[in-house]
Design a protein around this motif. Sequence first.
Motif, short mmCIF file in Angstrom:
data_model
loop_
_atom_site.label_atom_id
_atom_site.label_comp_id
_atom_site.label_asym_id
_atom_site.label_seq_id
_atom_site.Cartn_x
_atom_site.Cartn_y
_atom_site.Cartn_z
N LYS A 161 0.82 -1.20 0.00
CA LYS A 161 0.00 0.00 0.00
C LYS A 161 0.87 1.26 0.00
CE LYS A 161 -2.17 -1.48 3.70
NZ LYS A 161 -3.12 -1.57 4.85
N TYR A 162 0.20 2.37 -0.24
CA TYR A 162 0.83 3.68 -0.16
C TYR A 162 1.53 3.83 1.19
CZ TYR A 162 1.04 8.76 0.63
OH TYR A 162 1.45 10.02 0.93
N PRO A 163 2.77 4.33 1.22
CA PRO A 163 3.51 4.98 0.13
C PRO A 163 4.58 4.10 -0.52
CG PRO A 163 4.50 5.58 2.21
CD PRO A 163 3.39 4.61 2.54
N ALA A 164 4.37 2.78 -0.59
CA ALA A 164 5.41 1.87 -1.09
C ALA A 164 5.90 2.25 -2.48
CB ALA A 164 4.88 0.44 -1.09
N ALA A 165 4.98 2.47 -3.42
CA ALA A 165 5.38 2.79 -4.80
C ALA A 165 6.16 4.10 -4.84
CB ALA A 165 4.15 2.87 -5.70
N HIS A 166 5.68 5.09 -4.11
CA HIS A 166 6.37 6.38 -4.07
C HIS A 166 7.77 6.22 -3.49
CE1 HIS A 166 7.30 10.57 -3.42
NE2 HIS A 166 7.41 10.36 -2.12
N GLU A 167 7.89 5.49 -2.42
CA GLU A 167 9.19 5.29 -1.78
C GLU A 167 10.16 4.59 -2.73
OE1 GLU A 167 8.19 3.13 1.71
OE2 GLU A 167 7.85 4.93 2.93
N ALA A 252 -10.81 3.95 -12.04
CA ALA A 252 -9.85 4.95 -11.57
C ALA A 252 -9.95 5.13 -10.06
CB ALA A 252 -10.09 6.28 -12.28
N ALA A 253 -11.19 5.23 -9.57
CA ALA A 253 -11.39 5.37 -8.13
C ALA A 253 -10.98 4.11 -7.39
CB ALA A 253 -12.85 5.72 -7.85
N CYS A 254 -11.28 2.95 -7.96
CA CYS A 254 -10.94 1.67 -7.35
C CYS A 254 -9.42 1.52 -7.20
CB CYS A 254 -11.52 0.53 -8.17
SG CYS A 254 -11.20 -1.12 -7.50
N PHE A 255 -8.69 1.87 -8.25
CA PHE A 255 -7.23 1.77 -8.19
C PHE A 255 -6.67 2.68 -7.09
CE2 PHE A 255 -7.00 0.49 -12.92
CZ PHE A 255 -6.98 -0.86 -12.57
N GLY A 256 -7.22 3.88 -6.98
CA GLY A 256 -6.76 4.79 -5.95
C GLY A 256 -6.95 4.22 -4.56
N LEU A 257 -8.10 3.59 -4.33
CA LEU A 257 -8.38 2.99 -3.03
C LEU A 257 -7.51 1.77 -2.76
CD1 LEU A 257 -12.26 3.31 -2.96
CD2 LEU A 257 -10.68 4.31 -1.29
N LEU A 258 -7.26 0.97 -3.79
CA LEU A 258 -6.40 -0.20 -3.62
C LEU A 258 -4.98 0.22 -3.23
CD1 LEU A 258 -7.51 -2.50 -6.58
CD2 LEU A 258 -7.91 -2.89 -4.15
N TYR A 259 -4.51 1.30 -3.82
CA TYR A 259 -3.18 1.80 -3.47
C TYR A 259 -3.18 2.38 -2.07
CZ TYR A 259 1.13 4.61 -3.84
OH TYR A 259 2.36 5.17 -3.62
N LEU A 260 -4.24 3.10 -1.72
CA LEU A 260 -4.30 3.75 -0.41
C LEU A 260 -4.48 2.74 0.72
CD1 LEU A 260 -4.49 6.37 1.30
CD2 LEU A 260 -6.96 6.29 0.91
N ASN A 261 -5.50 1.90 0.61
CA ASN A 261 -5.90 1.03 1.72
C ASN A 261 -5.77 -0.46 1.46
OD1 ASN A 261 -6.62 3.18 3.41
ND2 ASN A 261 -8.66 3.31 2.53
#
Length: 410
Positions: A161-167, A252-261
Motif C-alpha cells: 500500500k501507499y507509500p510503497a510505490a512512491h518510496e 480509476a477510483a478503485c485503483f486509488g483505493l487499492l493503493y491507499l488502503n
Amino acid sequence: MAVVYTLLVLFLAVFLAGFALLIMGAIHFDFSNSEVPPGVNQPVKLRVLHIILISRAVVGKILENIGICSQISFVRYLQGGKPLGVDPELFIKDTWFEEVPVRIYQPKVPSDSQRRGIMFFHGGGFVFGNLETYEKLCRSIARESQSLVVSVGYRLAPEHKYPAAHEDCLNATIHFMKNIQHYGVDPDNVIVCGDSAGGNLAAAVSQTLAGRSDLPKLRAQILLYPGLQALDFNLPSYQQNRRVPLLSRERAACFGLLYLNGDALHLKEVLEGSHIPIDIKLNYRKWVSPDNIPERFKVRGYKPHVLLDCTAAVSESVKRFCEPNLCPLLAEDAVIQQLPESFILTCEYDVLRDDGLLYKKRLEDNGVRVTWYHLEDGFHGIFNTFNSDWLSFSAGKRGLDIIVNFLKSL
C-alpha cells in the motif's frame, strides 16, 4: 484408442464452446458497459483491445473462484508478454537500485557529451504493470532520444500500500543521482517520466526532491495523462469519459483505493464525493475545481456536482488522499514554485484529462514553464499498447514523437 479419441474430441468441443461463450460474453459486456466516442482514434481496434482485456479479467476471476490464483495475479502474468530479445542499438541490463529492481537502457552509439538520463515509472493504476509491460516503449524512448533510460519496477498494490510505490521510485531516483558518474549521464539533465499512475509517481518524486541541496536539480518532469488527485471524481472529464476504455471512472477510483488502503470498501462514497469533509474540499477548491477547466472541455456535457459531506469513519479511512505524495495536485505553492520545466500530455477521451489540465494551470500560475500536448483523438492507456504491433495506435506514436522532440530540446 477410440475412447481416447472420443474424449479428446469432447474436450475440444467443450473448450471451444466455452471459449466462444467467453468471447460473446466479453463482447456483450463491452457494448453494454462501455462507450467509444466517435472522435476516438481507431475505435474498432480499441473495442477489440477492450474485449481482450475483459476476457482476461473474466478468466482470472474464474481461476480465483476455483482457488487456483487471484485475478490480479493472472492478469499480471499475462501482461509480461514474450521477451523482445537483444536490441542492436541498446545495451540493456537488469539490476537493483537499493532494493528496487530496475532495467537500464543505454544507447550503444558513443556520445560526444554526457547523455540525458530518464527515470521512467510505469502506469497500471499502482496495481498492474511491470518492466516487461513497458519494454518496447522504454526502448523506443532510449533509441529515438539517445537517452539513458532507467525503468523502475516499483512494488504494487494491493499487496504493498501507499507509500510503497512512491518510496521505491524516490529511492531509485536518489540512488541514480548519487551514482550518476557511473552511467555517463549529465547530472544537470536528469528527467523523471511516467504515464498514468507513473505520472503521479513522477510528479510526487519531483515535488519531494524540490529544494534539496544535496542532489542535482531535476531538469524536467514528463507527465503522461497523470492521475494527480482523488478529491473529485466528478470533474468534467470524469463525467464525459466515465465509460470510455481503457480506464473507466469506477476503475480509476478503485485503483486509488487499492493503493491507499489495499481494498475498495468505500468506492461508492468516493464516486459520489462523500469521502472528504466539505471544509477540506472548500479549502482545496482553489486548485481542484471545474471552474479551473477551460470551457471548451465542458462542451461534451457537464453537470455541476453538489458538494456532499462525509461520515467520520469514511473520512478517517481515506484522509491520506489529501497528502501531496499521493495527490500531487494538492502540494503547496512553495513546493510547486521549485519544480522543474514540465511536459504534460493529456487525452481528450480520458477520465484523468482534467487532472492534467488542473496541474498545468497550477504550474503556470506559479511560474513553471510547461509544454502541453493534447491528443484530441487519444484515450487513456494509449501508450500501454506499444508492446503489441497489431494493437498499437497511431495517436500513441504521434504522442511519442512529441515526447522525443521535447527531450531533444532539453
